[in-house]
Design a protein around this motif. Structure first.
Motif: not given
Ligand code: MTE
Ligand code: MO
Length: 268
Positions: A230-231, A34, A83, A137-138
């Motif tokens: 996650g995003y 991200c 994050n 998360c990426v």
């Protein structure tokens, strides 16, 4: 009969194998994170071309009503990593936070029969769901947390979406390039379809690990949409809007990171 069936099974198996290989390839591209890498044009194109495939894979390998894995209390991480935005500096948010979110109102509107405003107390008074899930998360990290909140489906029941409503849009408090200096809205936003919105594990969480949701993780209210990355988990939710298309909103791709090249369906 039997022969046709066997043939179909074999074809299905081949298709799955093919899709898995493609998923692995798309996945390694996603690990980059991200971050500002996504400003890179060819990186954005790679993500876009992987999108259709990725959505197809999610449907074949795990049909969408399937539940995301839930974990035991002993697997919960001591502190849930934060994050992205960790403390919004936007004036409206700061004022609400400094008053302990007593004046917070979740606005729910758009293509609905009965628009609604809910205080935190009202949200907490609704039936709740608690789930221990893994956030991916990426950027390549994961974290297991215990979330408590109200199912988004329950809120939708209350507002009665109109037949033309297709997506749920989350507008967040936090500006991504600092508080809107030039008047242009740079606040985080996200969207999901009605399938995911009605999923049993899609909740608006107000608690993390048995405590009020910390500012770091999206206080006072954040989304958990557990079948996605996650995003997609919008923090600092300001309002929820039912919409029929996100083409005219900001970059037109349905979310802050989507406008930067991430795929809209961030299936895990
Ligand atoms: N409003 C808002 N939501 C957000 C972000 C953000 O910066 N602002 N970051 C996203 C990303 S990339 C991740 S990995 C998670 C991080 O959630 P956490 O801080 O609870 O770990 O929130 C998502 N939702
Ligand atoms: Mo992320």
């Amino acid at each position: 009969m039997t022969r046709t069936f066997t043939l179909m099974r074999a074809r299905d198996r081949d298709r799955r194998r093919l899709l898995r290989g493609a998923a692995a390839a798309a996945g390694s591209a996603l690990l980059a994170g991200c971050d500002r890498l996504s400003h890179n044009d060819s990186f954005a194109r790679t993500l876009q071309s992987a999108e259709h495939l990725n959505r197809a894979i999610a449907k074949v390998v795990a049909p969408r009503p399937a539940m995301a894995q839930e974990f035991g209390p002993e697997q919960v991480a001591q502190t849930f990593r934060g994050n992205g935005t960790l403390s919004p500096r936007d004036a409206d948010y700061v004022a609400l936070r400094d008053a302990g979110f007593a004046d917070y109102r979740l606005q729910v509107g758009g293509l609905v029969a009965k628009p609604l405003e809910l205080t935190l107390a009202e949200l907490r008074a609704l039936p709740s769901r608690t789930q221990i899930t893994r956030h991916d998360c990426v950027e390549g990290w994961s974290c297991i947390g215990k979330w408590k909140g109200v199912q988004l489906a329950r809120i939708l029941e209350m507002v009665e979406p109109k037949p033309e409503a297709k997506f749920v849009l989350f507008r967040c408090f936090d500006s991504m390039d600092g508080p809107s200096l030039d008047g242009r809205d740079s606040r985080y936003y996200e969207s999901i379809d009605l399938d995911d919105a009605h999923h049993a594990q899609t909740i608006l969480a107000y608690e993390l690990n048995d405590k009020a949701l910390p500012v770091t993780n999206g206080a006072p209210l954040r989304c958990r949409v557990e079948r996605q990355l996650g995003y997609k988990q919008a923090k600092y939710i300001r309002s929820i809007e039912l919409i029929d298309s996100f083409a005219a909103i900001r970059g037109g791709k349905g979310g802050y990171w989507e406008d930067e090249g991430y795929e809209w369906y961030g299936g895990i």
